[in-house]
Design an enzyme around this catalytic site. Structure first.
Site, PDB file in Angstrom:
ATOM      1  N   ASP A 102       0.551  -0.993  -0.109  1.00 51.96           N
ATOM      2  CA  ASP A 102       0.105  -0.038  -0.082  1.00 51.96           C
ATOM      3  C   ASP A 102       0.692   1.178  -0.127  1.00 51.96           C
ATOM      4  O   ASP A 102       1.472   1.566   1.085  1.00 51.96           O
ATOM      5  CB  ASP A 102      -0.973  -0.052   1.291  1.00 51.96           C
ATOM      6  CG  ASP A 102      -1.880   1.228   1.102  1.00 51.96           C
ATOM      7  OD1 ASP A 102      -2.766   1.217   1.325  1.00 51.96           O
ATOM      8  OD2 ASP A 102      -1.538   2.197   1.660  1.00 51.96           O
ATOM      9  N   TYR A 109       1.979  10.160  -0.711  1.00 53.98           N
ATOM     10  CA  TYR A 109       3.672  10.281   0.180  1.00 53.98           C
ATOM     11  C   TYR A 109       4.762  10.232  -0.145  1.00 53.98           C
ATOM     12  O   TYR A 109       5.511   9.925   0.888  1.00 53.98           O
ATOM     13  CB  TYR A 109       4.319   7.932   0.740  1.00 53.98           C
ATOM     14  CG  TYR A 109       2.372   7.324   0.949  1.00 53.98           C
ATOM     15  CD1 TYR A 109       1.644   8.992   1.601  1.00 53.98           C
ATOM     16  CD2 TYR A 109       1.852   6.403   1.778  1.00 53.98           C
ATOM     17  CE1 TYR A 109       0.402   8.583   1.959  1.00 53.98           C
ATOM     18  CE2 TYR A 109       0.992   6.044   2.058  1.00 53.98           C
ATOM     19  CZ  TYR A 109      -0.540   6.701   2.330  1.00 53.98           C
ATOM     20  OH  TYR A 109      -0.864   5.989   3.225  1.00 53.98           O
ATOM     21  N   LYS A 122      -2.723   6.022  -4.431  1.00 54.88           N
ATOM     22  CA  LYS A 122      -4.200   6.966  -3.844  1.00 54.88           C
ATOM     23  C   LYS A 122      -4.067   8.538  -4.601  1.00 54.88           C
ATOM     24  O   LYS A 122      -3.175   8.683  -5.138  1.00 54.88           O
ATOM     25  CB  LYS A 122      -4.231   6.712  -2.645  1.00 54.88           C
ATOM     26  CG  LYS A 122      -4.316   5.713  -1.378  1.00 54.88           C
ATOM     27  CD  LYS A 122      -4.416   5.695  -0.094  1.00 54.88           C
ATOM     28  CE  LYS A 122      -3.812   4.864   0.611  1.00 54.88           C
ATOM     29  NZ  LYS A 122      -2.322   3.922   1.055  1.00 54.88           N
ATOM     30  N   HIS A 175      -8.202   9.235  -2.312  1.00 56.09           N
ATOM     31  CA  HIS A 175      -7.476   9.277  -0.634  1.00 56.09           C
ATOM     32  C   HIS A 175      -8.129   9.969   0.553  1.00 56.09           C
ATOM     33  O   HIS A 175      -8.703   9.371   1.365  1.00 56.09           O
ATOM     34  CB  HIS A 175      -6.249  10.518  -0.769  1.00 56.09           C
ATOM     35  CG  HIS A 175      -5.014   9.516   0.170  1.00 56.09           C
ATOM     36  ND1 HIS A 175      -3.728   9.530   0.077  1.00 56.09           N
ATOM     37  CD2 HIS A 175      -5.236   9.153   1.316  1.00 56.09           C
ATOM     38  CE1 HIS A 175      -3.054   9.315   0.971  1.00 56.09           C
ATOM     39  NE2 HIS A 175      -4.039   9.384   2.150  1.00 56.09           N
ATOM     40  N   SER A 229     -10.745   6.242   0.446  1.00 56.54           N
ATOM     41  CA  SER A 229     -10.755   6.440   2.080  1.00 56.54           C
ATOM     42  C   SER A 229     -10.861   7.269   3.067  1.00 56.54           C
ATOM     43  O   SER A 229     -10.764   8.144   2.079  1.00 56.54           O
ATOM     44  CB  SER A 229      -9.396   6.222   1.225  1.00 56.54           C
ATOM     45  OG  SER A 229      -8.058   6.194   3.222  1.00 56.54           O
ATOM     46  N   GLN A 280     -10.896   2.524   3.492  1.00 57.05           N
ATOM     47  CA  GLN A 280      -9.953   2.140   3.760  1.00 57.05           C
ATOM     48  C   GLN A 280     -10.401   3.320   4.978  1.00 57.05           C
ATOM     49  O   GLN A 280      -9.552   4.635   4.834  1.00 57.05           O
ATOM     50  CB  GLN A 280      -8.855   2.217   3.101  1.00 57.05           C
ATOM     51  CG  GLN A 280      -7.794   2.751   3.833  1.00 57.05           C
ATOM     52  CD  GLN A 280      -6.093   2.330   3.291  1.00 57.05           C
ATOM     53  OE1 GLN A 280      -5.932   3.709   3.700  1.00 57.05           O
ATOM     54  NE2 GLN A 280      -5.788   1.207   2.076  1.00 57.05           N
ATOM     55  N   TRP A 305      -6.456   1.347   8.399  1.00 53.98           N
ATOM     56  CA  TRP A 305      -5.106   1.629   8.433  1.00 53.98           C
ATOM     57  C   TRP A 305      -4.816   2.683   9.754  1.00 53.98           C
ATOM     58  O   TRP A 305      -5.502   2.552  10.508  1.00 53.98           O
ATOM     59  CB  TRP A 305      -5.089   3.447   7.096  1.00 53.98           C
ATOM     60  CG  TRP A 305      -6.113   4.682   7.916  1.00 53.98           C
ATOM     61  CD1 TRP A 305      -7.332   4.721   6.979  1.00 53.98           C
ATOM     62  CD2 TRP A 305      -5.450   5.671   8.812  1.00 53.98           C
ATOM     63  NE1 TRP A 305      -7.760   6.096   7.328  1.00 53.98           N
ATOM     64  CE2 TRP A 305      -6.521   6.524   8.921  1.00 53.98           C
ATOM     65  CE3 TRP A 305      -4.714   5.733   9.722  1.00 53.98           C
ATOM     66  CZ2 TRP A 305      -6.658   7.580   9.061  1.00 53.98           C
ATOM     67  CZ3 TRP A 305      -4.899   7.212   9.979  1.00 53.98           C
ATOM     68  CH2 TRP A 305      -5.195   8.065  10.423  1.00 53.98           C
ATOM     69  N   SER A 306      -2.892   2.196   9.827  1.00 54.50           N
ATOM     70  CA  SER A 306      -2.861   2.253  11.353  1.00 54.50           C
ATOM     71  C   SER A 306      -3.619   1.784  11.960  1.00 54.50           C
ATOM     72  O   SER A 306      -3.839   1.961  13.422  1.00 54.50           O
ATOM     73  CB  SER A 306      -2.575   3.932  11.586  1.00 54.50           C
ATOM     74  OG  SER A 306      -1.581   4.154  12.840  1.00 54.50           O
ATOM     75  N   PRO A 307      -3.087   0.124  11.759  1.00 50.44           N
ATOM     76  CA  PRO A 307      -3.857  -0.673  12.425  1.00 50.44           C
ATOM     77  C   PRO A 307      -2.827  -0.760  13.908  1.00 50.44           C
ATOM     78  O   PRO A 307      -3.678  -1.674  15.356  1.00 50.44           O
ATOM     79  CB  PRO A 307      -3.685  -2.077  12.224  1.00 50.44           C
ATOM     80  CG  PRO A 307      -2.372  -1.601  11.275  1.00 50.44           C
ATOM     81  CD  PRO A 307      -2.889  -0.492  11.414  1.00 50.44           C
ATOM     82  N   LEU A 308      -2.070   0.078  14.432  1.00 52.57           N
ATOM     83  CA  LEU A 308      -1.418   0.086  15.711  1.00 52.57           C
ATOM     84  C   LEU A 308      -1.326   1.672  16.467  1.00 52.57           C
ATOM     85  O   LEU A 308      -0.421   1.302  17.644  1.00 52.57           O
ATOM     86  CB  LEU A 308      -0.090  -0.721  15.723  1.00 52.57           C
ATOM     87  CG  LEU A 308      -0.028  -1.794  15.088  1.00 52.57           C
ATOM     88  CD1 LEU A 308       1.864  -2.803  14.188  1.00 52.57           C
ATOM     89  CD2 LEU A 308      -0.501  -3.525  16.064  1.00 52.57           C
ATOM     90  N   GLU A 323       6.479 -10.886  12.489  1.00 51.22           N
ATOM     91  CA  GLU A 323       6.302 -11.373  13.469  1.00 51.22           C
ATOM     92  C   GLU A 323       3.965 -10.771  13.377  1.00 51.22           C
ATOM     93  O   GLU A 323       3.412 -11.575  13.582  1.00 51.22           O
ATOM     94  CB  GLU A 323       6.315  -9.858  14.465  1.00 51.22           C
ATOM     95  CG  GLU A 323       5.936  -9.875  16.293  1.00 51.22           C
ATOM     96  CD  GLU A 323       5.932  -8.833  16.427  1.00 51.22           C
ATOM     97  OE1 GLU A 323       5.421  -7.974  17.195  1.00 51.22           O
ATOM     98  OE2 GLU A 323       7.341  -9.045  17.140  1.00 51.22           O
ATOM     99  N   ASN A 324       4.327  -9.309  12.495  1.00 47.61           N
ATOM    100  CA  ASN A 324       2.998  -8.863  12.268  1.00 47.61           C
ATOM    101  C   ASN A 324       2.360 -10.060  11.336  1.00 47.61           C
ATOM    102  O   ASN A 324       1.049  -9.771  10.682  1.00 47.61           O
ATOM    103  CB  ASN A 324       3.212  -7.824  11.425  1.00 47.61           C
ATOM    104  CG  ASN A 324       3.750  -6.613  12.135  1.00 47.61           C
ATOM    105  OD1 ASN A 324       3.518  -6.901  13.383  1.00 47.61           O
ATOM    106  ND2 ASN A 324       3.965  -5.266  11.265  1.00 47.61           N
TER     107      ASN A 324
END
Length: 304
Positions: free
Chosen positions: A78, A83, A108, A141, A171, A193, A219-222, A273-274
């Protein structure tokens, strides 16, 4: 809130017959193979349920991170015009050596390129920077009332019909904004999104999107590391129970709700890990505890 969340999760389970497995080979001896489920979007396109986000990764770091992410098993990548890293992402894709057809690339459309004519120029610019001849998912976006969303969507529909885009979506659209788009769209968006993590559950938004047949993507799941999420006592305790990290618990919670997500990291260990979240399930008690973390508001006020 728990009952609402439980309803959402049960609703998500109803769409899980559409979730299948896509095998992706791992390198480096960490494990022989990794199974990443995918979700079938409303136009029949299959999208991995977890991918690699590239926000704030630039230059050589972005290039190497994308190549590394692909090497360890990610197939959804993505990015976005704003960006400023599409060219680096494209170089990373090329460096990975993986066939283009095996990847699912999202980029986007930024507000500066909104409007029927400008969309096509903006799209071609993204295509050139990424070094590919089609995009899997192209998103508006963010919506702004004074921008030409209708003309932009028409241009995206034409690019989709021409085969240059496999799926189109949005989004950061609210329910009201999405409903307005649906009132004139010939082609329904496949994805919205939006921000989603343990501190902002977006349960009502997910229910609304499911009703409309539009897939939710987080977006930004953490939470961008905010609110000390990696040391959160609730997530840490659940993690200890399952022998997982707080990050893995947060990601498992999202994908268990049937939501696609795109965590970002430049560290190989965290990439692995993810991805390592498909060998356990959160139980009702875990979900009830995570329900209590919902602050029901954005944790990124600067974005809104």
């Amino acid at each position: 809130m728990y009952n609402t969340l439980k309803t959402i999760i049960l609703g998500a389970l109803l769409i899980f017959p559409l979730v299948s497995s896509a095998q992706s080979e791992m390198t480096g001896g960490d494990t022989s193979a990794k199974t990443v489920p995918f979700i079938t979007l409303n136009n029949g396109v299959n999208m991995p349920i977890i991918g690699f986000g590239t926000y704030s990764l630039n230059g050589l770091i972005a290039e190497n991170s994308v190549a590394e992410a692909i090497s360890v098993g990610y197939r959804l990548i993505d990015t976005a015009m704003t960006y400023g890293n599409e060219e680096s992402v494209g170089k990373g894709i090329k460096k990975s050596g993986i066939d283009r057809e095996e990847l699912f690339i999202t980029t986007k459309l930024w507000v500066d390129d909104m409007g029927y004519e400008k969309v096509k120029k903006g799209f071609e610019a993204s295509l050139k920077k990424l070094g590919v001849d089609y995009i899997d998912l192209y998103l508006i976006h963010r919506p702004r009332p004074y921008e030409d969303i209708k003309g932009s969507w028409q241009a995206m529909e034409e690019l989709y019909e021409a085969g240059k885009i496999k799926a189109i979506g949005v989004s950061n659209f609210t329910t009201e904004q999405l409903e307005e788009l649906l009132s004139y769209a010939k082609i329904k968006p496949v994805v919205n999104q939006i921000e989603c993590h343990p501190f902002f559950h977006q349960a009502e938004e997910q229910a609304s999107l499911q009703e409309k047949g539009v897939q939710m993507e987080a977006w930004s799941p953490l939470a961008g590391g905010r609110n000390d999420i990696f040391k959160n006592p609730v997530l840490s305790a659940i993690g200890k129970k399952h022998n997982k990290s707080s990050a893995q618990i947060a990601l498992r919670w999202i994908i268990q709700r049937g939501i696609i997500t795109i965590p970002r990291t430049s560290e190989r260990a965290h990439m692995l890990e993810n991805l390592n979240i498909f060998d356990f399930k959160l139980d009702d008690d875990d979900l009830k505890q995570i329900a209590g973390l919902d602050l029901n508001t954005t944790q990124f006020p600067e974005w809104h």
